[in-house]
Enzyme design. Structure first.
Site, PDB file in Angstrom:
ATOM      1  N   ASN A 181       0.434  -1.148  -0.153  1.00  0.00           N
ATOM      2  CA  ASN A 181       0.523   0.283   0.280  1.00  0.00           C
ATOM      3  C   ASN A 181       0.846   0.952   0.277  1.00  0.00           C
ATOM      4  OD1 ASN A 181      -1.900   1.967   0.091  1.00  0.00           O
ATOM      5  ND2 ASN A 181      -3.116   0.549   1.349  1.00  0.00           N
ATOM      6  N   ASP A 182       1.016   1.648   1.200  1.00  0.00           N
ATOM      7  CA  ASP A 182       1.893   2.940   0.810  1.00  0.00           C
ATOM      8  C   ASP A 182       3.692   2.951   0.578  1.00  0.00           C
ATOM      9  OD1 ASP A 182       0.686   3.858   3.449  1.00  0.00           O
ATOM     10  OD2 ASP A 182       1.324   3.433   4.842  1.00  0.00           O
ATOM     11  N   VAL A 183       3.602   1.536  -0.028  1.00  0.00           N
ATOM     12  CA  VAL A 183       5.434   2.046  -0.618  1.00  0.00           C
ATOM     13  C   VAL A 183       5.115   2.046  -2.452  1.00  0.00           C
ATOM     14  CG1 VAL A 183       6.280   0.144   0.526  1.00  0.00           C
ATOM     15  CG2 VAL A 183       4.670  -0.646  -1.242  1.00  0.00           C
ATOM     16  N   THR A 184       3.508   1.974  -2.867  1.00  0.00           N
ATOM     17  CA  THR A 184       2.933   2.693  -4.060  1.00  0.00           C
ATOM     18  C   THR A 184       2.457   3.587  -4.039  1.00  0.00           C
ATOM     19  OG1 THR A 184       0.607   0.960  -3.527  1.00  0.00           O
ATOM     20  CG2 THR A 184       2.876   0.055  -4.076  1.00  0.00           C
ATOM     21  N   SER A 205       0.547   4.023   7.864  1.00  0.00           N
ATOM     22  CA  SER A 205       0.636   5.710   7.358  1.00  0.00           C
ATOM     23  C   SER A 205      -0.899   6.228   8.287  1.00  0.00           C
ATOM     24  CB  SER A 205       1.335   6.036   6.176  1.00  0.00           C
ATOM     25  OG  SER A 205       0.258   5.909   5.126  1.00  0.00           O
TER      26      SER A 205
END
Length: 453
Positions: A380-383, A421
């Site tokens: 999720n956050d890393v994309t 996050s």
């Protein structure tokens, strides 16, 4: 065994530990690195048992057997998805051992007051902090940041009080002050990690690992053990370097991580209207059709893959695409994907994914623009593209995988929920994105079934 022979064996063990760390730098050499580390530890333990400083062999050997049996048992029982918890527990045990050794040395009348006090302080913080990290990772307590009013001020007071007690103990040599210092620093470790959210947990584990190493250095000076000094320095330095690398990959600082609050429900969460768009739901059969007719597919694993234990079926999907349909399949790994450094690499290696098919962010990012499809499984956050475009986002400046540049994006997730996050991912609502709702393993099994028809 003479002291000279003991020092020579300790030096040989230290060299093996250094080579072990070097081997762990690459998946291709990680197995060899582990073996070298095991050999180094066997040398170190064997030399210590038969050193001139040990007289009660029965008790020492009994404790080694007991500890070794416990280690083997938990290593066999722990699932690959629970490795972060196990690492946190090991860090805590390392810190706790430093606390016990410090207490034993002071009780025995050691004059190395500063070294024992430092070993106690760092070890106690590592122990209690790791206990909180373990509880968050294991789901025994909320993984989000837990904050309360004046928390940072409270931590500052605890820190200053710990320093004051340390100085008072060294001057007054009062054993009761030593125990008060132990209790205070254990509380400090808890309050330091409580406000740190799940998004920062990989960094916290690395920092706590460094703490346990520096605690060992203090104890090494206290008991005059050169091996503890060398190995503790290696662990402390490598943990600190890894923490720096990870915070740099997240566009954050160690200070901001340790101050905590990232991923809490209040303050950092950002909502986006997405222009009234609705996330498009896809289905595994359509995903299979598009991917088998693609030239290049990039797979992006995240913690959701680990939770569902979908790495084996994911590898089967990649094999089907490549061997049956001639698709160029690659795996893209973000530095902080999962809950510990290298988490995704370990899971893919366990499933038998070839090392040459796995690429880090810097190696793969430029290829998303030429990919026909990206298959994001549990990340999720890393994309999140807001890291590149929205300066008000907590993720802004964090290097992310450029998944949105692929021609078609398939997101395998249970829901549209935000990542650790607390920031919503607008990529879910993009025109080229299709959401595949459900358990990561079950959805991928249905994709594989469609590929094999």
């Amino acid at each position: 065994m003479t002291n000279n022979l003991l020092m020579f064996i300790y030096l040989a063990a230290s060299i093996l530990f250094i080579l072990s760390i070097r081997g762990l730098a690459s998946p291709e050499t990680a197995r060899r690195g582990n073996l070298l580390g095991m050999c180094g530890m066997m040398l170190a333990v064997g030399a210590t048992v038969f050193s001139p400083y040990v007289s009660d062999y029965v008790s020492v050997i009994a404790v080694i057997i007991l500890g070794g049996a416990a280690g083997v048992y938990f290593a066999l029982k722990v699932k690959m998805t629970s490795l972060p918890q196990m690492i946190a527990a090991f860090n805590g045990l390392g810190g706790l051992s430093s606390v016990f050794i410090s207490a034993a040395e002071i009780t025995a009348g050691s004059e190395m007051l500063l070294e024992n006090a430092l070993g106690l302080i760092i070890g106690a913080v590592a122990f209690s902090g790791s206990a909180v990290a373990f509880a968050k990772l294991q789901g025994l307590m909320p993984s989000k940041a837990i904050v309360f009013p004046l928390q940072q001020f409270f931590n500052l007071v605890l820190g200053l009080a710990s320093i004051a007690l340390c100085v008072y103990f060294i001057i007054g040599k009062d054993i009761n002050v030593f125990y008060m210092l132990a209790a205070l620093t254990i509380v400090l470790g808890i309050t330091l990690v409580l406000p740190i959210g799940g998004a920062d947990m990989p960094v916290v584990i690395s920092i706590l690992n460094a703490y346990s190493g520096w605690a060992a250095v203090g104890i090494g000076f206290s008991v005059n053990n050169v091996l503890l000094i060398i190995v503790g320095s290696i662990v402390g330095a490598s943990g600190a370097i890894l923490s720096y690398i990870m915070t740099k990959a997240m566009n954050r600082s160690l200070i901001s991580v340790m101050l905590g609050g990232f991923g809490s429900d209040s303050g950092s969460e950002t909502k986006h209207e997405n222009g009234g768009k609705t996330a498009k739901a896809g289905n595994p059969a359509d995903a299979a059709f598009i991917m088998k007719n693609a030239s290049k597919v990039i797979i992006v694993p995240g913690y959701g893959m680990a939770v569902a234990q979908a790495q084996h079926i994911l590898k089967e999907m990649g094999d089907d695409l490549h061997k049956k349909y001639g698709v160029d399949v690659k795996y893209a790994i973000h530095p902080v994907a999962g809950r510990m450094p290298g988490h995704m690499n370990v899971l893919l290696a366990e499933a038998g994914v070839p090392y040459e098919d796995v690429f880090e962010l810097d190696e793969i990012n430029r290829e998303f623009g030429t990919a026909d499809a990206a298959y994001v499984i549990g990340a999720n956050d890393v994309t999140n593209p807001l890291a590149r475009t929205d300066s008000s986002s907590p993720l802004y400046g964090m290097p992310v995988l450029d998944v949105d540049k692929a021609k078609t994006v398939f997101f395998v997730k249970r829901s549209l929920a935000a990542g650790y996050s607390g920031v919503e991912n607008p990529l879910f609502f993009a025109d080229n994105t299709y959401m595949l709702y459900g358990d990561a393993k079950k959805v991928t099994e249905e994709v594989v079934a469609a590929l094999e028809k």
